[in-house]
Design an enzyme around this catalytic site. Structure first.
Site, PDB file in Angstrom:
ATOM      1  N   ALA A  61      -4.118  -8.774  -7.569  1.00  0.00           N
ATOM      2  CA  ALA A  61      -3.605  -9.839  -6.696  1.00  0.00           C
ATOM      3  C   ALA A  61      -4.035  -9.571  -5.256  1.00  0.00           C
ATOM      4  CB  ALA A  61      -2.090  -9.879  -6.785  1.00  0.00           C
ATOM      5  N   GLY A 100      -3.230  -7.161 -11.176  1.00  0.00           N
ATOM      6  CA  GLY A 100      -3.532  -8.454 -11.783  1.00  0.00           C
ATOM      7  C   GLY A 100      -4.892  -8.444 -12.473  1.00  0.00           C
ATOM      8  N   GLU A 103      -4.191  -7.158 -15.775  1.00  0.00           N
ATOM      9  CA  GLU A 103      -3.381  -8.147 -16.510  1.00  0.00           C
ATOM     10  C   GLU A 103      -4.265  -9.293 -17.032  1.00  0.00           C
ATOM     11  OE1 GLU A 103      -0.466  -8.409 -13.253  1.00  0.00           O
ATOM     12  OE2 GLU A 103       1.052  -8.175 -14.802  1.00  0.00           O
ATOM     13  N   GLU A 123       1.066  -1.618  -9.140  1.00  0.00           N
ATOM     14  CA  GLU A 123       2.013  -2.439  -8.365  1.00  0.00           C
ATOM     15  C   GLU A 123       3.171  -1.619  -7.820  1.00  0.00           C
ATOM     16  OE1 GLU A 123       0.509  -3.349 -11.088  1.00  0.00           O
ATOM     17  OE2 GLU A 123      -0.051  -5.462 -11.016  1.00  0.00           O
TER      18      GLU A 123
HETATM   19  N1  COA Z   1      -5.949  -7.463  -2.145  1.00  0.00           N
HETATM   20  C1  COA Z   1      -6.528  -7.685  -0.958  1.00  0.00           C
HETATM   21  N2  COA Z   1      -7.438  -6.873  -0.419  1.00  0.00           N
HETATM   22  C2  COA Z   1      -7.757  -5.785  -1.116  1.00  0.00           C
HETATM   23  C3  COA Z   1      -7.200  -5.486  -2.358  1.00  0.00           C
HETATM   24  C4  COA Z   1      -6.243  -6.371  -2.872  1.00  0.00           C
HETATM   25  N3  COA Z   1      -5.654  -6.191  -4.062  1.00  0.00           N
HETATM   26  N4  COA Z   1      -7.719  -4.323  -2.807  1.00  0.00           N
HETATM   27  C5  COA Z   1      -8.576  -3.909  -1.877  1.00  0.00           C
HETATM   28  N5  COA Z   1      -8.607  -4.797  -0.859  1.00  0.00           N
HETATM   29  C6  COA Z   1      -9.453  -4.749   0.335  1.00  0.00           C
HETATM   30  C7  COA Z   1      -9.039  -3.626   1.275  1.00  0.00           C
HETATM   31  O1  COA Z   1      -8.002  -4.028   2.130  1.00  0.00           O
HETATM   32  C8  COA Z   1     -10.339  -3.383   2.006  1.00  0.00           C
HETATM   33  O2  COA Z   1     -10.467  -4.425   2.945  1.00  0.00           O
HETATM   34  P1  COA Z   1     -11.206  -4.176   4.340  1.00  0.00           P
HETATM   35  O3  COA Z   1     -12.611  -3.806   3.992  1.00  0.00           O
HETATM   36  O4  COA Z   1     -11.040  -5.450   5.075  1.00  0.00           O
HETATM   37  O5  COA Z   1     -10.449  -3.034   4.949  1.00  0.00           O
HETATM   38  C9  COA Z   1     -11.404  -3.615   0.932  1.00  0.00           C
HETATM   39  O6  COA Z   1     -10.760  -4.411  -0.073  1.00  0.00           O
HETATM   40  C10 COA Z   1     -11.944  -2.371   0.285  1.00  0.00           C
HETATM   41  O7  COA Z   1     -10.857  -1.580  -0.155  1.00  0.00           O
HETATM   42  P2  COA Z   1     -10.822  -0.010   0.037  1.00  0.00           P
HETATM   43  O8  COA Z   1      -9.502   0.447  -0.461  1.00  0.00           O
HETATM   44  O9  COA Z   1     -11.216   0.345   1.418  1.00  0.00           O
HETATM   45  O10 COA Z   1     -11.998   0.430  -0.932  1.00  0.00           O
HETATM   46  P3  COA Z   1     -12.023   1.585  -2.000  1.00  0.00           P
HETATM   47  O11 COA Z   1     -13.325   1.448  -2.678  1.00  0.00           O
HETATM   48  O12 COA Z   1     -11.658   2.886  -1.378  1.00  0.00           O
HETATM   49  O13 COA Z   1     -10.853   1.253  -3.067  1.00  0.00           O
HETATM   50  C11 COA Z   1      -9.561  -0.063  -4.601  1.00  0.00           C
HETATM   51  C12 COA Z   1     -10.898   0.095  -3.854  1.00  0.00           C
HETATM   52  C13 COA Z   1      -9.603  -1.386  -5.334  1.00  0.00           C
HETATM   53  C14 COA Z   1      -9.378   1.084  -5.591  1.00  0.00           C
HETATM   54  C15 COA Z   1      -8.400  -0.020  -3.582  1.00  0.00           C
HETATM   55  O14 COA Z   1      -8.669  -0.937  -2.556  1.00  0.00           O
HETATM   56  C16 COA Z   1      -7.053  -0.371  -4.172  1.00  0.00           C
HETATM   57  O15 COA Z   1      -6.395   0.486  -4.717  1.00  0.00           O
HETATM   58  N6  COA Z   1      -6.645  -1.644  -4.036  1.00  0.00           N
HETATM   59  C17 COA Z   1      -5.318  -2.087  -4.393  1.00  0.00           C
HETATM   60  C18 COA Z   1      -5.212  -2.274  -5.877  1.00  0.00           C
HETATM   61  C19 COA Z   1      -3.823  -2.748  -6.208  1.00  0.00           C
HETATM   62  O16 COA Z   1      -2.851  -2.107  -5.916  1.00  0.00           O
HETATM   63  N7  COA Z   1      -3.765  -3.896  -6.858  1.00  0.00           N
HETATM   64  C20 COA Z   1      -2.522  -4.456  -7.276  1.00  0.00           C
HETATM   65  C21 COA Z   1      -2.123  -5.532  -6.354  1.00  0.00           C
HETATM   66  S1  COA Z   1      -0.481  -6.045  -6.790  1.00  0.00           S
END
Ligand code: COA
Ligand code: ADP
Length: 724
Positions: A61, A100, A103, A123
């Site tokens: 999400a 998501g 999911e 989450e």
């Molecule tokens: N929603 C919105 N933006 C997101 C996102 C999400 N679910 N996941 C990552 N991003 C954005 C980050 O804010 C970052 O944005 P920026 O470049 O403007 O700062 C960009 O994507 C890259 O993320 P970053 O964490 O810096 O890269 P990474 O390669 O180190 O890690 C992930 C990638 C996906 C592992 C990590 O971003 C993450 O854990 N995301 C959240 C996943 C999550 O909890 N999802 C459930 C949502 S309920």
């Protein structure tokens, strides 16, 4: 947002296109719903592969949308539409399938993952539970015990583990989408009913109630007051005890409540704060991330004490060659043994038991000679915390290292600029302040001195990221950000004891607030002598200063000699079996209230004519947390940190500040800056000899400007600096 095309055969491809991680924003959900309709309506299409652009399936999400009302189709309905399809749906998972994203994949009838992919339902780390059927589908796929563990911890699962657990049907080292298309072709025409997870029964052990109760007890023990882990177990209990549709209703009810909570807002703030802190430099506004880091292939670590060992292990884990230098042969042997032991335990944990030792031990060189540092790209010095010694080491490093090698110090308090002055490469000198144990703790303060170049900062931050650390750029001042603030927090805790509290009362209030451990338990754990040595070295105590002087002041300010008096009595904490608490034996970890400590505090108060008063938990929290935030505002004023997010990240990842409280700066904003200001004024009036309770000018200014939200403070500070 989502691309659709027909391959040459009967397989349609739907690609999520929302860089960088294909977050499932409203626009993406809308686009996928549309193209799915097209695919289902097209008679030529017999199967669909769902994948993500740029080698990422989906990061879940869109976190940035959580603060706004829901628009577009709900993810939960989209997942249902996918699952209900009469044409086989295959998820091709590369990069990440998180939240998501997973999911969505669980709605598909089959899942193919690349061998390097990571999957999970994180989450809970954002103060939520999976809200698109994840809590109901995962236990139906892999059984309750594994689902319980994965959902309540939010951890990422490797593709290999996902295959073992049955989350994915196949993993591949080749092109994932092509493999998924081939797979889709092979399952056309097969019945889909058994592949629809919502139609399956939950795989429960006989004693599922016992498993869930034990899970609930475990999360309550670890949650420190966070609601989301508890809600995860509640949703899973619904999965085990109710039909799918009722379980889904429970999931929706729980997530709706959490979504509006301040805990979820705090945890989502922490996520974004971590990313913001990872980009910005000091308040000049320049981003260090715009500077090119130099490549680091080989690192020198000087000093193989506690810190040097942890740093070495973190480097090797990241696949970086290390040359570890010691002066003392015995220390080197001990250090080498400790490093190899830690790496071997890593290998055992991963099930790498075929060979003795860690597969990366070839990356390690141990030596007694600095000369071997001739070809390293960067050095991390971790010798005793002693400026003349560090100066000698840096002088020697300049002699033996390549002229462009970066020289970093792991000092926790010394002046990085003074140290850089002995070198002829001041732009290449930065602090890399790791936290003990360095192989475990996530925080890294990268200390930028006035002469440090942005490239050097970028290199240290990039290296930190490779090592799995969360880096924050901070300025050069005593204690940098973390330890500077810690001193004031400790001061308040000691003053509260003088005024009438006991260590147990203070700790209990802090633990109820959300800290995993109260400050006095933490002090006992780390050893009271550490701070004692620092205070003696800085002249705060010593032959010229009588700790028993009735004014209990140092340099005009209130000073509590309590921790010094404890050290004089040999009460050094866990290691001596007595500190603020009593322990059964030296080294034992179970603190018990000590009647002798109560007597000692009573005598102390009567010696100084202090009438003890009952101190409410509320005051403990206000004094400790507002003092921290107040110092944070001063740090911002001085430009030692670029924004409140940086300070909060330091406190959450280095000092166990509860994530569901966002960090001291975010907490102050949640409480209301005007309220914090008013309470600080109140406490300062009562304790005028404690200047740190005097509200900082920046706090006053922000209140005057209508208490803007945290994400605007950085701009305000920049503005303030530009007018100085
Ligand atoms: N929603 C919105 N933006 C997101 C996102 C999400 N679910 N996941 C990552 N991003 C954005 C980050 O804010 C970052 O944005 P920026 O470049 O403007 O700062 C960009 O994507 C890259 O993320 P970053 O964490 O810096 O890269 P990474 O390669 O180190 O890690 C992930 C990638 C996906 C592992 C990590 O971003 C993450 O854990 N995301 C959240 C996943 C999550 O909890 N999802 C459930 C949502 S309920
Ligand atoms: P810390 O807890 O900060 O890691 P320690 O006291 O445990 O500090 O370790 C410091 C280490 O540095 C010791 O092992 C010591 O032998 C080593 N050391 C001291 N001086 C030098 C030096 N000039 N070169 C290499 N190692 C050194």
């Amino acid at each position: 947002m989502a691309r659709y095309w027909r391959t040459q055969g009967p397989v349609a491809l739907i690609t999520l296109t929302n860089p960088p991680v294909n977050a499932l924003s409203a626009a993406v959900r809308r686009a996928v719903t549309d193209v799915l309709c097209r695919a289902l309506a097209d008679d030529e299409v017999k199967a669909v592969v769902l994948c993500g652009e740029n080698g990422q399936f989906s990061g879940g999400a869109d976190i940035r949308e959580f603060a706004t009302p829901l628009s577009g189709p709900a993810l939960v309905s989209l997942v249902h539409d996918i699952e209900a399809s009469e044409k086989p749906m295959v998820a091709a998972i590369e990069g990440v399938a998180l939240g998501g994203g997973l999911e969505l994949a669980l709605g598909c009838h089959y899942r193919i993952a690349h061998a390097k992919a990571r999957l999970g339902l994180p989450e809970v780390t954002l103060g939520l539970i999976p809200g698109a059927g994840g809590t109901q589908r995962l236990p139906r796929l892999i059984g309750m015990p594994s689902a319980l563990e994965i959902i309540t911890t939010g951890r990422h699962v490797s593709a290999q583990e996902a295959l073992k657990l049955g989350i994915v049907d196949q993993i591949t080292d080749d092109n994932t989408v092509e493999t998924a298309v081939k797979f889709a072709l092979s399952v056309i025409g097969r019945p889909l009913s058994s592949r629809r997870l919502s139609e399956r029964a939950v795989v429960c052990p006989v004693d599922v109630v016992g498993v869930l109760e034990a899970g609930m007890a475990r999360v309550k023990r670890r949650a420190c007051g966070a609601s989301a882990p508890v809600a995860c177990v509640q949703a899973l209990t619904a999965a085990a005890t109710l039909p799918y549709s009722r379980g889904l209703e429970k999931e929706e009810h729980l997530i709706t409540t959490l979504m509006d909570s301040s805990q979820a807002r705090s945890m989502q703030y922490c996520f974004m704060a971590q990313r913001i802190a990872g980009k910005w430099s000091l308040p000049s506004g320049a981003r260090w991330s715009n500077s090119k880091p130099t490549a680091v292939h080989r690192v020198g670590v000087v000093g193989l004490g506690t810190m040097g060992r942890g740093i070495t292990v973190s480097l090797v884990r990241a696949g970086i060659s290390v040359v570890a230098v010691e002066t003392d042969k015995k220390q080197m042997d001990m250090g080498k043994q400790a490093v190899l032991g830690m790496l071997e335990r890593d290998a055992q944990r991963r099930g790498d038991t075929g060979t003795r030792g860690h597969p990366s031990t070839h990356l390690l060189t141990f030596t007694l000679s600095m000369q071997q540092l001739g070809n390293v790209d960067l050095v991390i010095e971790a010798v005793f915390e002693d400026m003349p010694l560090k100066k000698r080491v840096f002088t020697e490093l300049c002699r033996v290292c390549k002229p462009d090698a970066l020289l970093c110090t792991n000092t926790s308090a010394l002046d990085v600029d003074e140290l850089s002055a002995v070198t002829h490469r001041r732009p290449l000198v930065v602090g890399m302040h790791f936290f003990a144990p360095a192989n475990v703790m996530k925080l890294l303060e990268v200390v930028c001195g006035p002469h440090s170049s942005p490239e050097a900062v970028a290199t240290a931050m990039t290296l930190g990221k490779r090592m799995g650390k969360i880096g924050v750029v901070v300025g050069n001042c005593p204690g940098f950000v973390g330890n500077r603030m810690l001193m004031l927090y400790l001061d308040q805790a000691h003053f509260l004891l003088e005024e009438g509290a006991t260590p147990e009362e203070v700790d209990q209030a802090l633990e109820e607030f959300g800290f995993a451990m109260g400050i006095f338990k933490v002090s006992d754990l780390s050893g009271l002598d550490v701070g004692w040595r620092i205070r003696k070295a800085s002249g705060l105590i010593g032959p010229n200063v009588d700790p028993k002087a009735p004014s209990r002041r140092r340099q005009g300010n209130r000073y509590s000699p309590l921790p010094d008096l404890l050290c004089e009595q040999g009460r050094l904490g866990q290691k001596s079996g007595r500190g603020w608490y009593l322990y059964d034996t030296p080294g034992s970890k179970e603190p018990r209230p000590d009647p002798a400590m109560r007597r000692f505090l009573q005598e102390y108060r009567s010696r100084y004519g202090i009438t003890p008063r009952h101190i409410h938990a509320h005051e403990v929290i206000e004094r400790c947390t507002y003092a921290l935030a107040n110092e944070g505002f001063r740090i911002l004023e001085e430009g030692v940190a670029a924004g409140p997010e940086d300070i909060d990240v330091v406190y959450v990842f280095g000092y166990s500040w509860p994530k569901h409280r966002g960090g001291p700066m975010f907490h102050a904003a949640q409480v209301g800056l005007d309220r914090v200001l008013q309470r600080l004024e109140h406490y300062h009036q009562l304790h005028p000899d404690t200047p740190h309770l005097q509200p900082s000018p920046l706090l006053r200014r922000l209140v005057k400007e209508g208490s803007p939200p945290v994400h605007q403070w950085r701009e305000h500070v920049r503005h303030m600096h530009s007018h100085l």
